[in-house]
Design a protein around this motif. Structure first.
Motif, PDB file in Angstrom:
ATOM      1  N   ARG A  75       0.833  -1.207   0.000  1.00 27.49           N
ATOM      2  CA  ARG A  75       0.000   0.000   0.000  1.00 27.49           C
ATOM      3  C   ARG A  75       0.867   1.256   0.000  1.00 27.49           C
ATOM      4  O   ARG A  75       0.558   2.238  -0.682  1.00 27.49           O
ATOM      5  N   LYS A  76       1.951   1.216   0.760  1.00 27.35           N
ATOM      6  CA  LYS A  76       2.859   2.363   0.800  1.00 27.35           C
ATOM      7  C   LYS A  76       3.491   2.581  -0.573  1.00 27.35           C
ATOM      8  O   LYS A  76       3.560   3.712  -1.059  1.00 27.35           O
ATOM      9  N   GLU A  77       3.925   1.496  -1.211  1.00 23.14           N
ATOM     10  CA  GLU A  77       4.496   1.605  -2.555  1.00 23.14           C
ATOM     11  C   GLU A  77       3.454   2.128  -3.545  1.00 23.14           C
ATOM     12  O   GLU A  77       3.775   2.932  -4.422  1.00 23.14           O
ATOM     13  N   ASN A  78       2.230   1.681  -3.399  1.00 25.28           N
ATOM     14  CA  ASN A  78       1.152   2.121  -4.284  1.00 25.28           C
ATOM     15  C   ASN A  78       0.906   3.617  -4.126  1.00 25.28           C
ATOM     16  O   ASN A  78       0.748   4.336  -5.115  1.00 25.28           O
ATOM     17  N   ARG A  79       0.855   4.089  -2.878  1.00 29.21           N
ATOM     18  CA  ARG A  79       0.660   5.520  -2.638  1.00 29.21           C
ATOM     19  C   ARG A  79       1.793   6.340  -3.251  1.00 29.21           C
ATOM     20  O   ARG A  79       1.562   7.376  -3.873  1.00 29.21           O
ATOM     21  N   THR A  80       3.016   5.862  -3.095  1.00 28.24           N
ATOM     22  CA  THR A  80       4.171   6.561  -3.660  1.00 28.24           C
ATOM     23  C   THR A  80       4.064   6.619  -5.181  1.00 28.24           C
ATOM     24  O   THR A  80       4.302   7.670  -5.789  1.00 28.24           O
ATOM     25  N   ALA A  81       3.683   5.510  -5.794  1.00 28.98           N
ATOM     26  CA  ALA A  81       3.551   5.475  -7.253  1.00 28.98           C
ATOM     27  C   ALA A  81       2.436   6.408  -7.724  1.00 28.98           C
ATOM     28  O   ALA A  81       2.581   7.098  -8.741  1.00 28.98           O
ATOM     29  N   ILE A  82       1.345   6.459  -6.992  1.00 22.82           N
ATOM     30  CA  ILE A  82       0.233   7.345  -7.365  1.00 22.82           C
ATOM     31  C   ILE A  82       0.672   8.803  -7.271  1.00 22.82           C
ATOM     32  O   ILE A  82       0.384   9.604  -8.168  1.00 22.82           O
ATOM     33  N   HIS A  83       1.390   9.147  -6.213  1.00 21.56           N
ATOM     34  CA  HIS A  83       1.866  10.530  -6.068  1.00 21.56           C
ATOM     35  C   HIS A  83       2.832  10.894  -7.199  1.00 21.56           C
ATOM     36  O   HIS A  83       2.776  11.996  -7.737  1.00 21.56           O
TER      37      HIS A  83
END
Length: 107
Positions: A75-83
């Motif tokens: 989830r943390k990686e996903n948030r970073t990728a979205i940002h």
């Protein structure tokens, strides 16, 4: 529906173990590392089942904790990728607007 089947199988297994334990009520000799003793077979069976259940439960808890940790990381990686994607999209929009403004100035 999956939980219902799990409960049904658990009840069937419990019933089979209980019947098996009640049928085998005679005393048996149990050897330990430090000695021997006689126990009713029903207690040996139930104790073995409980120890097995405890081991399975412990392994299950370990797996759940491991999966939760992995989900948190993903989830943390996903948030970073979205940002990053949003930042790239905003930068592209800004570049497009700057290019449009420059074209309008030339005209």
């Amino acid at each position: 529906m999956n939980k219902q089947w799990t409960i049904i199988f658990a009840l069937i297994f419990t019933l089979i173990v209980a019947i098996f334990a009640v049928i085998n009520v005679r005393s048996v000799e149990v050897d330990y590392l430090f000695g021997r003793s006689e126990w009713p077979l029903i207690l040996v069976i139930l104790g073995s089942v409980l120890m097995g259940a405890l081991i399975v439960f412990s392994v299950g808890i370990f797996q759940v904790m491991k999966l939760k940790r992995e989900i948190k990381t993903l989830r943390k990686e996903n948030r970073t990728a979205i940002h990053k994607q949003e930042d790239t999209h905003l930068a592209d929009q800004t570049d497009t607007q700057d290019a449009s403004a420059m074209i309008e100035k030339k005209d």
